[in-house]
Design a protein around this motif. Structure first.
Motif, PDB file in Angstrom:
ATOM      1  N   SER A  83       0.812  -1.215   0.000  1.00 21.36           N
ATOM      2  CA  SER A  83       0.000   0.000   0.000  1.00 21.36           C
ATOM      3  C   SER A  83       0.846   1.267   0.000  1.00 21.36           C
ATOM      4  CB  SER A  83      -0.935   0.008   1.212  1.00 21.36           C
ATOM      5  OG  SER A  83      -0.198   0.044   2.426  1.00 21.36           O
ATOM      6  N   ARG A  84       2.089   1.197   0.424  1.00 25.93           N
ATOM      7  CA  ARG A  84       2.933   2.389   0.498  1.00 25.93           C
ATOM      8  C   ARG A  84       3.655   2.703  -0.814  1.00 25.93           C
ATOM      9  NH1 ARG A  84       6.003   1.985   6.397  1.00 25.93           N
ATOM     10  NH2 ARG A  84       4.136   1.644   7.672  1.00 25.93           N
ATOM     11  N   GLN A  85       3.534   1.845  -1.821  1.00 31.86           N
ATOM     12  CA  GLN A  85       4.263   2.041  -3.065  1.00 31.86           C
ATOM     13  C   GLN A  85       3.469   2.904  -4.034  1.00 31.86           C
ATOM     14  OE1 GLN A  85       7.448   0.773  -3.095  1.00 31.86           O
ATOM     15  NE2 GLN A  85       6.828   0.196  -1.031  1.00 31.86           N
ATOM     16  N   GLU A  86       4.119   3.961  -4.545  1.00 33.32           N
ATOM     17  CA  GLU A  86       3.474   4.762  -5.577  1.00 33.32           C
ATOM     18  C   GLU A  86       3.397   3.967  -6.875  1.00 33.32           C
ATOM     19  OE1 GLU A  86       4.107   9.019  -7.961  1.00 33.32           O
ATOM     20  OE2 GLU A  86       5.441   8.442  -6.329  1.00 33.32           O
ATOM     21  N   ARG A  87       4.482   3.306  -7.208  1.00 42.79           N
ATOM     22  CA  ARG A  87       4.519   2.372  -8.331  1.00 42.79           C
ATOM     23  C   ARG A  87       4.995   1.038  -7.781  1.00 42.79           C
ATOM     24  NH1 ARG A  87       6.618   7.151 -10.494  1.00 42.79           N
ATOM     25  NH2 ARG A  87       5.521   7.926 -12.343  1.00 42.79           N
ATOM     26  N   ARG A  88       4.246   0.004  -7.994  1.00 41.17           N
ATOM     27  CA  ARG A  88       4.657  -1.291  -7.465  1.00 41.17           C
ATOM     28  C   ARG A  88       4.895  -2.284  -8.587  1.00 41.17           C
ATOM     29  NH1 ARG A  88      -0.475  -0.771  -4.795  1.00 41.17           N
ATOM     30  NH2 ARG A  88      -2.189  -1.709  -5.955  1.00 41.17           N
ATOM     31  N   ILE A  89       5.781  -3.214  -8.320  1.00 38.04           N
ATOM     32  CA  ILE A  89       6.129  -4.234  -9.299  1.00 38.04           C
ATOM     33  C   ILE A  89       5.040  -5.296  -9.315  1.00 38.04           C
ATOM     34  CG2 ILE A  89       7.912  -5.854 -10.029  1.00 38.04           C
ATOM     35  CD1 ILE A  89       9.890  -4.256  -8.316  1.00 38.04           C
ATOM     36  N   LYS A  90       4.620  -5.689 -10.496  1.00 42.44           N
ATOM     37  CA  LYS A  90       3.542  -6.653 -10.641  1.00 42.44           C
ATOM     38  C   LYS A  90       4.010  -8.057 -10.273  1.00 42.44           C
ATOM     39  CE  LYS A  90       1.749  -4.116 -14.666  1.00 42.44           C
ATOM     40  NZ  LYS A  90       1.464  -4.212 -16.119  1.00 42.44           N
ATOM     41  N   GLY A  91       3.048  -8.897  -9.919  1.00 43.86           N
ATOM     42  CA  GLY A  91       3.320 -10.311  -9.751  1.00 43.86           C
ATOM     43  C   GLY A  91       3.567 -10.739  -8.321  1.00 43.86           C
ATOM     44  N   PRO A  92       3.397 -12.027  -8.064  1.00 42.08           N
ATOM     45  CA  PRO A  92       3.578 -12.561  -6.711  1.00 42.08           C
ATOM     46  C   PRO A  92       5.025 -12.515  -6.231  1.00 42.08           C
ATOM     47  CG  PRO A  92       3.235 -14.342  -8.294  1.00 42.08           C
ATOM     48  CD  PRO A  92       2.971 -13.071  -9.017  1.00 42.08           C
ATOM     49  N   ILE A  93       5.991 -12.527  -7.152  1.00 39.45           N
ATOM     50  CA  ILE A  93       7.396 -12.489  -6.743  1.00 39.45           C
ATOM     51  C   ILE A  93       7.711 -11.161  -6.066  1.00 39.45           C
ATOM     52  CG2 ILE A  93       9.785 -12.561  -7.545  1.00 39.45           C
ATOM     53  CD1 ILE A  93       8.962 -14.402  -9.742  1.00 39.45           C
ATOM     54  N   ALA A  94       7.134 -10.082  -6.595  1.00 35.85           N
ATOM     55  CA  ALA A  94       7.349  -8.773  -5.990  1.00 35.85           C
ATOM     56  C   ALA A  94       6.753  -8.722  -4.589  1.00 35.85           C
ATOM     57  CB  ALA A  94       6.729  -7.685  -6.869  1.00 35.85           C
ATOM     58  N   LEU A  95       5.569  -9.332  -4.425  1.00 37.46           N
ATOM     59  CA  LEU A  95       4.950  -9.387  -3.096  1.00 37.46           C
ATOM     60  C   LEU A  95       5.807 -10.218  -2.145  1.00 37.46           C
ATOM     61  CD1 LEU A  95       2.572  -8.768  -1.226  1.00 37.46           C
ATOM     62  CD2 LEU A  95       1.424 -10.797  -2.127  1.00 37.46           C
ATOM     63  N   ALA A  96       6.361 -11.316  -2.669  1.00 39.28           N
ATOM     64  CA  ALA A  96       7.234 -12.156  -1.846  1.00 39.28           C
ATOM     65  C   ALA A  96       8.483 -11.395  -1.415  1.00 39.28           C
ATOM     66  CB  ALA A  96       7.624 -13.412  -2.622  1.00 39.28           C
ATOM     67  N   LEU A  97       9.012 -10.547  -2.304  1.00 42.82           N
ATOM     68  CA  LEU A  97      10.189  -9.752  -1.955  1.00 42.82           C
ATOM     69  C   LEU A  97       9.851  -8.735  -0.872  1.00 42.82           C
ATOM     70  CD1 LEU A  97      13.088  -8.736  -2.434  1.00 42.82           C
ATOM     71  CD2 LEU A  97      12.157  -7.250  -4.232  1.00 42.82           C
ATOM     72  N   GLY A  98       8.736  -8.016  -1.054  1.00 47.51           N
ATOM     73  CA  GLY A  98       8.343  -7.006  -0.078  1.00 47.51           C
ATOM     74  C   GLY A  98       7.999  -7.583   1.272  1.00 47.51           C
ATOM     75  N   THR A  99       7.538  -8.844   1.282  1.00 48.69           N
ATOM     76  CA  THR A  99       7.204  -9.508   2.539  1.00 48.69           C
ATOM     77  C   THR A  99       8.401 -10.246   3.121  1.00 48.69           C
ATOM     78  OG1 THR A  99       4.950  -9.846   1.717  1.00 48.69           O
ATOM     79  CG2 THR A  99       5.612 -11.100   3.652  1.00 48.69           C
ATOM     80  N   GLY A 100       9.125 -10.943   2.245  1.00 49.17           N
ATOM     81  CA  GLY A 100      10.218 -11.791   2.704  1.00 49.17           C
ATOM     82  C   GLY A 100      11.394 -11.028   3.279  1.00 49.17           C
ATOM     83  N   ALA A 101      11.715  -9.869   2.684  1.00 47.93           N
ATOM     84  CA  ALA A 101      12.876  -9.110   3.173  1.00 47.93           C
ATOM     85  C   ALA A 101      12.711  -8.691   4.636  1.00 47.93           C
ATOM     86  CB  ALA A 101      13.116  -7.894   2.272  1.00 47.93           C
ATOM     87  N   PRO A 102      11.603  -8.026   5.010  1.00 47.94           N
ATOM     88  CA  PRO A 102      11.458  -7.668   6.428  1.00 47.94           C
ATOM     89  C   PRO A 102      11.207  -8.874   7.332  1.00 47.94           C
ATOM     90  CG  PRO A 102       9.501  -7.020   5.206  1.00 47.94           C
ATOM     91  CD  PRO A 102      10.522  -7.442   4.198  1.00 47.94           C
ATOM     92  N   PHE A 103      10.512  -9.910   6.803  1.00 44.16           N
ATOM     93  CA  PHE A 103      10.228 -11.071   7.638  1.00 44.16           C
ATOM     94  C   PHE A 103      11.509 -11.807   8.035  1.00 44.16           C
ATOM     95  CE2 PHE A 103       9.669 -15.702   7.817  1.00 44.16           C
ATOM     96  CZ  PHE A 103       8.876 -15.802   8.944  1.00 44.16           C
ATOM     97  N   PHE A 104      12.330 -12.156   7.059  1.00 45.79           N
ATOM     98  CA  PHE A 104      13.514 -12.952   7.362  1.00 45.79           C
ATOM     99  C   PHE A 104      14.544 -12.158   8.158  1.00 45.79           C
ATOM    100  CE2 PHE A 104      11.911 -15.622   3.847  1.00 45.79           C
ATOM    101  CZ  PHE A 104      11.938 -16.847   4.507  1.00 45.79           C
TER     102      PHE A 104
END
Length: 265
Positions: A83-104
């Motif tokens: 929700s904070r991205q003005e332009r976001r990268i499409k696809g589930p991989i981008a979501l995995a990156l945005g979630t995985g980086a802070p999680f791990f």
């Protein structure tokens, strides 16, 4: 020393200070009166629900419930990153990156804190794991969001320069070098500023809460120093992972810029 119990009336009195924000919004015609009210109510509801959930989990002291609540926090973090991205990268991989980086990064820092630094018995006690993981996740999330937003915005803004470097034979990371370094600096700046100001300009929330709860100020300061070090480490890992991952997602295996993978928020 014992802490002073707060009643609901005390909280209501503290809430009166929000009226000042409403007056400022009305006076300068900012139109934020509704947003202020909704944000305040949302905060109270969320904290109340979380407090009851934590009380329940602490009473059970079961690893399964600790893991489930940690995953719930991660899911909420994923929503915030997107929700904070003005332009976001499409696809589930981008979501995995945005979630995985802070999680791990938050997971590693939390495990290090509970298993090595603090060493409670047991080390997976939710009373220690969940609060620490929440602080790690929240700060790593902020850094990740800043990096991803900086990378995607710069890719659009500096498209010509990036494609020129790629056309001259530069690799994807070489072409994004200045953009990546600038984004990493932006992602790390909040925690660096917080560390520089802590103790001189402000007393952090954790230390203040412990002091109000009757903890010796020196002991509270030790815990705060530990937490700040852990947050800095977790944020650093998260922003680097997010930055490098963003370069991969904004280019393809032939080292071409792929702005078609971006979508407006």
């Amino acid at each position: 020393m014992t802490y002073v119990q707060l009643s609901y009336g005390d909280l209501a009195l503290a809430a009166l200070l929000l009226i000042a924000n409403g007056i400022v919004s009305f006076w300068f015609q900012l139109g934020l009166e509704r947003t202020i009210a909704i944000s305040a109510v949302r905060m109270v509801v969320q904290l109340s629900v979380v407090a009851l959930a934590l009380k329940f989990i602490f009473s059970l002291d079961a690893p399964l419930w600790t893991v489930l609540f940690g995953l719930f926090m991660t899911a909420a973090a994923a929503y915030e990153v997107v929700s904070r991205q003005e332009r976001r990268i499409k696809g589930p991989i981008a979501l995995a990156l945005g979630t995985g980086a802070p999680f791990f990064s938050g997971f590693i820092a939390t495990m290090f804190a509970t298993m090595v630094v603090i060493g409670p018995d047991p080390w997976y006690a939710p009373r220690y794991v969940l609060p620490i993981f929440g602080m790690m996740l929240g700060n790593a999330l902020s850094g990740t969001s800043l990096v991803l937003d900086g990378m995607t915005s710069a890719a659009v803004r500096d498209r010509s320069a990036i494609e020129a470097r790629l056309a001259l034979g530069a690799g994807r990371y070489e072409a994004f070098d200045k953009i990546l370094r600038r984004a990493l600096t932006t992602g790390l700046m909040p925690i660096l500023t917080a560390m520089a100001a802590t103790g001189v300009v402000s007393l952090p929330g954790m230390m203040t809460g412990q002091i109000l709860a009757g903890i010796d100020p020196v002991s509270a300061a030790k815990y705060q120093v530990m937490i700040m070090f852990l947050i800095a480490g977790a944020t650093g890992v998260a922003v680097v992972a997010a930055g490098l991952g963003a370069v991969l997602l904004l280019t393809d295996e032939r080292h071409r810029l792929r702005l078609d993978r971006l979508s407006k928020a």
